[in-house]
Each structure stands twice: as structure tokens, then as C-alpha cells.
Motif scaffolding. Structure first.
Motif, mmCIF file in Angstrom:
data_model
loop_
_atom_site.group_PDB
_atom_site.id
_atom_site.type_symbol
_atom_site.label_atom_id
_atom_site.label_comp_id
_atom_site.label_asym_id
_atom_site.label_seq_id
_atom_site.Cartn_x
_atom_site.Cartn_y
_atom_site.Cartn_z
ATOM 1 N N LYS A 229 1.882 -12.596 -4.308
ATOM 2 C CA LYS A 229 1.082 -11.422 -3.979
ATOM 3 C C LYS A 229 0.219 -10.986 -5.153
ATOM 4 C CE LYS A 229 4.062 -9.474 -0.480
ATOM 5 N NZ LYS A 229 4.729 -8.290 0.006
ATOM 6 N N GLU A 230 0.126 -11.788 -6.150
ATOM 7 C CA GLU A 230 -0.601 -11.408 -7.354
ATOM 8 C C GLU A 230 -2.101 -11.625 -7.162
ATOM 9 O OE1 GLU A 230 -0.863 -12.885 -11.943
ATOM 10 O OE2 GLU A 230 1.054 -12.985 -10.929
ATOM 11 N N LEU A 231 -2.875 -10.618 -7.508
ATOM 12 C CA LEU A 231 -4.331 -10.722 -7.487
ATOM 13 C C LEU A 231 -4.832 -10.762 -8.915
ATOM 14 C CD1 LEU A 231 -5.402 -8.147 -4.757
ATOM 15 C CD2 LEU A 231 -5.424 -10.614 -4.599
ATOM 16 N N LEU A 232 -5.889 -11.474 -9.111
ATOM 17 C CA LEU A 232 -6.453 -11.584 -10.447
ATOM 18 C C LEU A 232 -7.489 -10.494 -10.680
ATOM 19 C CD1 LEU A 232 -6.844 -15.455 -10.529
ATOM 20 C CD2 LEU A 232 -5.015 -14.082 -11.509
ATOM 21 N N LEU A 233 -7.111 -9.273 -10.348
ATOM 22 C CA LEU A 233 -7.988 -8.118 -10.514
ATOM 23 C C LEU A 233 -7.274 -7.055 -11.334
ATOM 24 C CD1 LEU A 233 -9.289 -7.616 -6.866
ATOM 25 C CD2 LEU A 233 -10.600 -8.465 -8.790
ATOM 26 N N ARG B 129 15.998 -9.801 -12.860
ATOM 27 C CA ARG B 129 14.697 -9.396 -13.387
ATOM 28 C C ARG B 129 13.957 -8.708 -12.261
ATOM 29 N NH1 ARG B 129 13.139 -14.810 -16.705
ATOM 30 N NH2 ARG B 129 14.640 -14.458 -18.376
ATOM 31 N N PRO B 130 13.735 -7.420 -12.356
ATOM 32 C CA PRO B 130 13.118 -6.686 -11.249
ATOM 33 C C PRO B 130 11.681 -7.118 -11.009
ATOM 34 C CG PRO B 130 13.309 -5.296 -13.183
ATOM 35 C CD PRO B 130 14.012 -6.581 -13.494
ATOM 36 N N ASN B 131 11.308 -7.099 -9.719
ATOM 37 C CA ASN B 131 9.943 -7.361 -9.256
ATOM 38 C C ASN B 131 9.445 -8.777 -9.513
ATOM 39 O OD1 ASN B 131 9.805 -4.704 -8.409
ATOM 40 N ND2 ASN B 131 8.938 -4.021 -10.349
ATOM 41 N N LYS B 132 10.271 -9.665 -10.030
ATOM 42 C CA LYS B 132 9.834 -11.036 -10.260
ATOM 43 C C LYS B 132 9.551 -11.723 -8.925
ATOM 44 C CE LYS B 132 9.286 -14.559 -13.091
ATOM 45 N NZ LYS B 132 8.324 -14.599 -14.136
ATOM 46 N N ALA B 133 10.468 -11.570 -7.965
ATOM 47 C CA ALA B 133 10.293 -12.204 -6.656
ATOM 48 C C ALA B 133 9.213 -11.492 -5.851
ATOM 49 C CB ALA B 133 11.608 -12.199 -5.897
ATOM 50 N N ALA B 134 9.083 -10.189 -6.021
ATOM 51 C CA ALA B 134 8.100 -9.429 -5.253
ATOM 52 C C ALA B 134 6.673 -9.790 -5.661
ATOM 53 C CB ALA B 134 8.336 -7.938 -5.445
ATOM 54 N N LYS B 135 6.437 -10.041 -6.936
ATOM 55 C CA LYS B 135 5.098 -10.352 -7.407
ATOM 56 C C LYS B 135 4.665 -11.758 -7.034
ATOM 57 C CE LYS B 135 4.624 -7.290 -11.349
ATOM 58 N NZ LYS B 135 4.405 -7.213 -12.784
ATOM 59 N N GLN B 136 5.625 -12.646 -6.853
ATOM 60 C CA GLN B 136 5.302 -14.033 -6.582
ATOM 61 C C GLN B 136 4.542 -14.157 -5.261
ATOM 62 O OE1 GLN B 136 8.808 -16.408 -6.591
ATOM 63 N NE2 GLN B 136 7.854 -18.015 -7.775
ATOM 64 N N GLU C 277 -7.386 -0.957 -11.301
ATOM 65 C CA GLU C 277 -8.424 -0.074 -10.741
ATOM 66 C C GLU C 277 -9.234 -0.779 -9.660
ATOM 67 O OE1 GLU C 277 -11.160 1.949 -13.300
ATOM 68 O OE2 GLU C 277 -9.546 2.594 -14.628
ATOM 69 N N ALA C 278 -9.643 -2.009 -9.934
ATOM 70 C CA ALA C 278 -10.439 -2.763 -8.965
ATOM 71 C C ALA C 278 -9.618 -3.067 -7.712
ATOM 72 C CB ALA C 278 -10.933 -4.061 -9.596
ATOM 73 N N GLN C 279 -8.346 -3.343 -7.901
ATOM 74 C CA GLN C 279 -7.474 -3.625 -6.760
ATOM 75 C C GLN C 279 -7.307 -2.375 -5.886
ATOM 76 O OE1 GLN C 279 -3.925 -5.576 -7.960
ATOM 77 N NE2 GLN C 279 -3.123 -5.740 -5.897
ATOM 78 N N GLU C 280 -7.179 -1.212 -6.518
ATOM 79 C CA GLU C 280 -7.083 0.044 -5.764
ATOM 80 C C GLU C 280 -8.355 0.301 -4.963
ATOM 81 O OE1 GLU C 280 -5.735 3.672 -7.602
ATOM 82 O OE2 GLU C 280 -4.395 2.531 -8.911
ATOM 83 N N LYS C 281 -9.516 0.103 -5.591
ATOM 84 C CA LYS C 281 -10.789 0.298 -4.892
ATOM 85 C C LYS C 281 -10.910 -0.658 -3.715
ATOM 86 C CE LYS C 281 -13.842 2.141 -8.448
ATOM 87 N NZ LYS C 281 -15.046 1.880 -9.256
ATOM 88 N N LEU C 282 -10.556 -1.915 -3.938
ATOM 89 C CA LEU C 282 -10.631 -2.915 -2.872
ATOM 90 C C LEU C 282 -9.747 -2.514 -1.693
ATOM 91 C CD1 LEU C 282 -11.544 -5.700 -1.824
ATOM 92 C CD2 LEU C 282 -9.572 -6.665 -3.009
#
Length: 102
Positions: free
Chosen positions: A47-51, A38-45, A54-59
């Protein structure tokens, strides 16, 4: 055997079976492994933001701008301090314990 003209690749290879060799077995194994992952499953673990995106890009943009200003002012490496005051989250730059590379 005569070679027929104007055949597509699929038509030319119709009925052909490749003999199993070391290379073909490894290729088949690697293709089977990729389909099960399952791609990106381990990468997201972790590092996930609750934003929203768009808000994450601005931050990220603002943090980059502030760290560049901090560095240009000769303050060296920056370390971010995250504080919560009532209903606000405040992110402040602070001098890093690591020394700046000159």
C-alpha cells in the motif's frame, strides 16, 4: 501481620510474587509477542505510495471529491482508470461494472 500506612503501591507489593496460573501465563505470552512484533510492517506492504504525505492527502481528497460528484450525477459506482501519457499520470473515473446500491 500489621498493615503499614502511607505506603505506595510499589512499597506494598515489594517482595510479592504472584503464583503462575493459566491467566498470568497467557498475559506474559501476549506481552512477549507484542514486544517482538514490528508494528505496521505488514500494513504498509503493498500500500506504499511514492508520494510525500501532503501530496498523498491532496490526492485522496481530490479522488473523494470526484467520486462524490460522479455518484451525485447518477453515474453509479466509479472505477478509476490510471493512464500514463509522456510525463503525466492521468486518473479518470469510469463506470464500474458493479451496480450501484439504491
Amino acid at each position: 501481620m500489621k498493615i503499614k500506612r502511607n505506603l505506595s503501591d510499589a512499597d506494598m507489593l515489594k517482595g510479592f510474587k504472584e503464583a503462575h496460573s493459566f491467566e498470568t501465563e497467557i498475559l506474559e505470552d501476549s506481552q512477549a509477542d507484542n514486544s517482538l512484533r514490528r508494528p505496521n510492517k505488514a500494513a504498509k506492504q503493498g500500500k506504499e505510495l511514492l508520494l510525500p504525505a501532503e501530496a498523498q492527502e491532496k490526492l485522496n481528497k481530490y479522488l473523494l471529491e470526484l467520486s462524490m460528484e460522479w455518484f451525485k450525477n447518477g453515474n453509479g459506482e466509479v472505477e478509476w482508470k490510471v493512464l500514463k501519457e509522456k510525463d503525466q499520470i492521468i486518473i479518470k473515473p469510469a463506470p464500474s461494472k458493479r451496480k450501484a446500491v439504491k
